[in-house]
Design a protein around this motif. Structure first.
Motif, PDB file in Angstrom:
ATOM      1  N   ARG A  39       0.794  34.273  -0.830  1.00 16.37           N
ATOM      2  CA  ARG A  39       0.542  34.004  -1.935  1.00 16.37           C
ATOM      3  C   ARG A  39       2.538  32.999  -2.225  1.00 16.37           C
ATOM      4  NH1 ARG A  39       4.663  38.658  -0.330  1.00 16.37           N
ATOM      5  NH2 ARG A  39       6.327  38.730  -0.263  1.00 16.37           N
ATOM      6  N   MET A  40       2.824  31.864  -2.894  1.00 19.06           N
ATOM      7  CA  MET A  40       3.642  31.289  -3.210  1.00 19.06           C
ATOM      8  C   MET A  40       5.158  31.417  -2.846  1.00 19.06           C
ATOM      9  SD  MET A  40       2.816  27.989  -5.855  1.00 19.06           S
ATOM     10  CE  MET A  40       0.256  27.360  -5.717  1.00 19.06           C
ATOM     11  N   LEU A  41       6.203  31.207  -2.853  1.00 20.63           N
ATOM     12  CA  LEU A  41       7.468  31.051  -2.791  1.00 20.63           C
ATOM     13  C   LEU A  41       7.802  29.747  -2.753  1.00 20.63           C
ATOM     14  CD1 LEU A  41       7.813  32.490   1.190  1.00 20.63           C
ATOM     15  CD2 LEU A  41       7.870  34.320  -1.617  1.00 20.63           C
ATOM     16  N   GLY A  42       9.282  30.226  -3.457  1.00 15.16           N
ATOM     17  CA  GLY A  42       9.847  28.595  -3.893  1.00 15.16           C
ATOM     18  C   GLY A  42      11.196  28.282  -3.287  1.00 15.16           C
ATOM     19  N   VAL A  43      11.309  26.767  -2.716  1.00 17.43           N
ATOM     20  CA  VAL A  43      12.001  26.699  -1.706  1.00 17.43           C
ATOM     21  C   VAL A  43      13.241  25.218  -2.338  1.00 17.43           C
ATOM     22  CG1 VAL A  43      10.231  24.922  -0.857  1.00 17.43           C
ATOM     23  CG2 VAL A  43      12.126  25.681   0.921  1.00 17.43           C
ATOM     24  N   VAL A  44      14.378  25.874  -1.474  1.00 17.60           N
ATOM     25  CA  VAL A  44      15.176  24.403  -1.695  1.00 17.60           C
ATOM     26  C   VAL A  44      16.421  24.491  -1.063  1.00 17.60           C
ATOM     27  CG1 VAL A  44      15.263  25.289  -4.399  1.00 17.60           C
ATOM     28  CG2 VAL A  44      16.486  26.060  -2.816  1.00 17.60           C
ATOM     29  N   ARG A  45      17.046  23.519  -0.793  1.00 14.04           N
ATOM     30  CA  ARG A  45      18.102  23.564   0.416  1.00 14.04           C
ATOM     31  C   ARG A  45      19.137  24.024   0.377  1.00 14.04           C
ATOM     32  NH1 ARG A  45      22.477  21.954  -1.583  1.00 14.04           N
ATOM     33  NH2 ARG A  45      23.219  20.635  -3.502  1.00 14.04           N
ATOM     34  N   PRO A  46      19.773  24.487   1.731  1.00  8.04           N
ATOM     35  CA  PRO A  46      20.539  25.552   1.433  1.00  8.04           C
ATOM     36  C   PRO A  46      21.627  24.769   0.252  1.00  8.04           C
ATOM     37  CG  PRO A  46      20.635  24.959   3.943  1.00  8.04           C
ATOM     38  CD  PRO A  46      19.777  23.926   2.525  1.00  8.04           C
ATOM     39  N   GLY A  47      22.909  25.930  -0.778  1.00  2.56           N
ATOM     40  CA  GLY A  47      24.001  25.430  -1.309  1.00  2.56           C
ATOM     41  C   GLY A  47      22.963  25.037  -2.590  1.00  2.56           C
ATOM     42  N   HIS A  48      21.788  25.111  -2.832  1.00  7.04           N
ATOM     43  CA  HIS A  48      20.740  24.981  -4.090  1.00  7.04           C
ATOM     44  C   HIS A  48      22.070  25.396  -5.053  1.00  7.04           C
ATOM     45  CE1 HIS A  48      18.133  23.438  -7.053  1.00  7.04           C
ATOM     46  NE2 HIS A  48      18.145  22.778  -6.349  1.00  7.04           N
ATOM     47  N   PRO A  49      21.831  24.577  -6.218  1.00  9.09           N
ATOM     48  CA  PRO A  49      22.566  25.338  -7.636  1.00  9.09           C
ATOM     49  C   PRO A  49      21.585  26.210  -8.104  1.00  9.09           C
ATOM     50  CG  PRO A  49      22.926  23.065  -7.767  1.00  9.09           C
ATOM     51  CD  PRO A  49      21.910  23.002  -6.309  1.00  9.09           C
ATOM     52  N   LEU A  50      20.264  26.333  -8.030  1.00 14.05           N
ATOM     53  CA  LEU A  50      20.192  27.480  -8.601  1.00 14.05           C
ATOM     54  C   LEU A  50      19.697  28.881  -7.636  1.00 14.05           C
ATOM     55  CD1 LEU A  50      16.547  27.705 -10.619  1.00 14.05           C
ATOM     56  CD2 LEU A  50      15.751  27.533  -8.887  1.00 14.05           C
ATOM     57  N   LEU A  51      20.503  28.459  -6.562  1.00 11.44           N
ATOM     58  CA  LEU A  51      20.837  30.011  -5.750  1.00 11.44           C
ATOM     59  C   LEU A  51      21.901  30.394  -6.175  1.00 11.44           C
ATOM     60  CD1 LEU A  51      20.058  28.591  -2.492  1.00 11.44           C
ATOM     61  CD2 LEU A  51      17.952  30.157  -3.846  1.00 11.44           C
ATOM     62  N   ASP A  52      22.132  30.335  -6.766  1.00  7.19           N
ATOM     63  CA  ASP A  52      23.658  30.690  -7.918  1.00  7.19           C
ATOM     64  C   ASP A  52      23.273  31.392  -8.741  1.00  7.19           C
ATOM     65  OD1 ASP A  52      25.209  29.762  -6.370  1.00  7.19           O
ATOM     66  OD2 ASP A  52      26.050  27.707  -7.313  1.00  7.19           O
ATOM     67  N   GLY A  53      23.321  32.852  -8.456  1.00  5.49           N
ATOM     68  CA  GLY A  53      22.963  33.403  -9.579  1.00  5.49           C
ATOM     69  C   GLY A  53      21.498  33.749  -9.671  1.00  5.49           C
ATOM     70  N   GLU A  54      20.948  34.741 -11.284  1.00  8.32           N
ATOM     71  CA  GLU A  54      19.536  35.510 -11.002  1.00  8.32           C
ATOM     72  C   GLU A  54      19.004  34.042 -11.235  1.00  8.32           C
ATOM     73  OE1 GLU A  54      17.554  38.379 -13.020  1.00  8.32           O
ATOM     74  OE2 GLU A  54      18.888  38.049 -13.831  1.00  8.32           O
ATOM     75  N   ILE A  55      17.296  34.206 -10.291  1.00  7.72           N
ATOM     76  CA  ILE A  55      16.749  32.707 -10.253  1.00  7.72           C
ATOM     77  C   ILE A  55      15.880  33.421 -11.156  1.00  7.72           C
ATOM     78  CG2 ILE A  55      14.681  32.046  -9.975  1.00  7.72           C
ATOM     79  CD1 ILE A  55      16.291  31.768  -6.933  1.00  7.72           C
ATOM     80  N   THR A  56      16.418  32.732 -12.980  1.00  9.46           N
ATOM     81  CA  THR A  56      15.213  33.381 -13.503  1.00  9.46           C
ATOM     82  C   THR A  56      13.568  32.536 -14.429  1.00  9.46           C
ATOM     83  OG1 THR A  56      16.272  32.726 -15.921  1.00  9.46           O
ATOM     84  CG2 THR A  56      16.687  34.512 -14.761  1.00  9.46           C
ATOM     85  N   PRO A  57      12.480  32.658 -15.154  1.00 13.23           N
ATOM     86  CA  PRO A  57      11.970  31.715 -15.178  1.00 13.23           C
ATOM     87  C   PRO A  57      12.027  30.446 -15.890  1.00 13.23           C
ATOM     88  CG  PRO A  57      10.937  33.594 -15.661  1.00 13.23           C
ATOM     89  CD  PRO A  57      12.429  33.773 -15.306  1.00 13.23           C
ATOM     90  N   PRO A 105      13.260  27.147  10.510  1.00 12.85           N
ATOM     91  CA  PRO A 105      14.168  25.814  11.202  1.00 12.85           C
ATOM     92  C   PRO A 105      14.889  24.801  10.517  1.00 12.85           C
ATOM     93  CG  PRO A 105      11.867  26.549  12.239  1.00 12.85           C
ATOM     94  CD  PRO A 105      11.883  26.802  10.630  1.00 12.85           C
ATOM     95  N   LEU A 106      14.398  24.270   9.877  1.00  9.61           N
ATOM     96  CA  LEU A 106      14.756  23.700   9.062  1.00  9.61           C
ATOM     97  C   LEU A 106      16.203  24.129   7.944  1.00  9.61           C
ATOM     98  CD1 LEU A 106      12.276  21.775   7.390  1.00  9.61           C
ATOM     99  CD2 LEU A 106      13.762  20.955   9.442  1.00  9.61           C
ATOM    100  N   GLY A 107      16.303  25.272   8.496  1.00  3.65           N
ATOM    101  CA  GLY A 107      17.915  25.975   6.935  1.00  3.65           C
ATOM    102  C   GLY A 107      17.266  25.503   6.043  1.00  3.65           C
ATOM    103  N   LEU A 108      16.145  25.391   5.399  1.00  9.93           N
ATOM    104  CA  LEU A 108      15.468  25.841   3.958  1.00  9.93           C
ATOM    105  C   LEU A 108      15.603  27.011   3.481  1.00  9.93           C
ATOM    106  CD1 LEU A 108      13.338  23.060   4.057  1.00  9.93           C
ATOM    107  CD2 LEU A 108      15.435  22.825   2.444  1.00  9.93           C
ATOM    108  N   ARG A 109      16.122  26.977   2.093  1.00 10.36           N
ATOM    109  CA  ARG A 109      16.008  28.443   1.262  1.00 10.36           C
ATOM    110  C   ARG A 109      14.933  28.906   0.274  1.00 10.36           C
ATOM    111  NH1 ARG A 109      19.599  28.715   4.832  1.00 10.36           N
ATOM    112  NH2 ARG A 109      21.614  29.004   4.664  1.00 10.36           N
ATOM    113  N   THR A 110      13.725  29.812   0.531  1.00  9.41           N
ATOM    114  CA  THR A 110      13.001  30.532  -0.078  1.00  9.41           C
ATOM    115  C   THR A 110      13.282  31.826  -0.782  1.00  9.41           C
ATOM    116  OG1 THR A 110      11.908  32.140   1.637  1.00  9.41           O
ATOM    117  CG2 THR A 110      11.991  29.705   2.133  1.00  9.41           C
TER     118      THR A 110
END
Length: 318
Positions: free
Chosen positions: A171-189, A256-261
């Protein structure tokens, strides 16, 4: 391929296959357990039989002629069919096996599961070499022509002669850098769609299942770039505000890269992964062993202890 009746010799075809694989007389000699002078004489016989130089000097290296490149797939197919005739119903001594297998797959396959796979080969069949080829941006009859022994990943070929076997669903997951603005709050569609996105596609596509699912919600995302491999996308994501896609089974590359899924905030169809091969390999015990290696990895490397695994790559744009 034109070979005179008097020159017809299966050993020449085997030698030709190895020579075109190695593009080196010394390399071919080592694989066939011959001396270099003997291999040179064999190359001479092949040249006379084909009426073509086959390999020519290019600086310090040797490169195949256009005719040699054109017939390589045919030569490989004939050699594999002949091997199947002699090995049909038999067993193989893996410790004594000397063979190169070519696997068509995205590079994530080797990056994630290469260590376990290569360790098993070293234990069970130390004379086997595994060569991974990247999937091309165009589809071709690689299995039928013998350019690849096995294809692993999302099998979308419609060729009726190809054997296919399902291995697992991911199954797919989203992935972004640490501290990405999308991670602040609920991730809605809506928030997910509003971000700038990076896709992975061997064909350079910028749309895929995510876009179809968003369209059903009345949303659309902005894809600003597409790259050909997942590893390259991860390094881009690490240093940008782009949003990418990975999968549950490829998290060993992101962590290992510290990315957030994160979970995609809307339903997506599962990703079906499997393997495919030409039926001429059905009775080949060495090829059957290779297929079993991938089956075992699919079971042993499941991150959830179930029927999935961390083997295979995910293409987010097709």
């Amino acid at each position: 391929m034109r070979v005179t009746q008097s020159a017809l010799d299966l050993n020449l075809l085997v030698a030709l296959d190895v020579l075109l694989d190695e593009c080196s007389v010394s390399g071919a000699a080592a694989r066939l357990h011959l001396s270099e002078p003997a291999m040179s004489r064999t190359l001479g016989r092949i040249r006379r039989a084909l009426g073509d130089p086959v390999l020519v000097r290019a600086g310090r290296a040797m490169v195949p002629t256009p005719h040699a490149l054109a017939i390589h797939g045919e030569v490989r197919a004939v050699v594999e069919r002949a091997r199947g005739v002699f090995l049909s119903g038999g067993k193989v001594d893996l410790r004594a096996l000397s063979r190169t297998f070519t696997v068509l797959a995205q590079d994530t396959l080797a990056a994630v599961s290469g260590p376990a796979l290569f360790a098993r080969i070293a234990r069970e069949a130390p004379g086997v070499r595994l060569r991974f080829l990247m999937e091309s941006h165009v589809d071709g009859p690689f299995l039928r022509e013998g350019a690849a022994d096995l294809e692993v990943g999302v099998i979308d070929t419609r060729s009726p002669e190809v054997r296919r076997e399902h291995l697992y669903e991911d199954r797919m997951l989203g992935v972004v850098r640490p501290g990405h603005p999308l991670l602040d709050g609920e991730i809605t569609p809506a928030r997910f769609a509003a971000a700038d996105h990076l896709t992975v596609s061997r064909r350079g596509r910028t749309k895929g299942p995510v876009d179809a699912a968003l369209a059903e919600l009345g949303l659309a995302r902005r894809v600003v770039a597409s790259v050909g491999t997942l590893p390259s996308s991860l390094f881009i994501l690490l240093s940008s505000d782009l949003v990418g896609l990975t999968s549950l089974r490829t998290r060993p590359l992101t962590e290992p890269l510290g990315l957030r899924t994160f979970e995609i905030p809307f339903p997506l169809p599962p990703l079906a992964f499997g393997m495919a091969w030409h039926p001429r390999h059905d009775a080949d015990p060495a090829h059957a062993w290779l297929r079993q290696c991938f089956r075992d990895l699919a079971r042993e490397e499941a991150p959830d202890g179930g029927g999935g695994n961390s083997l295979f790559p995910v293409a987010t744009g097709g």
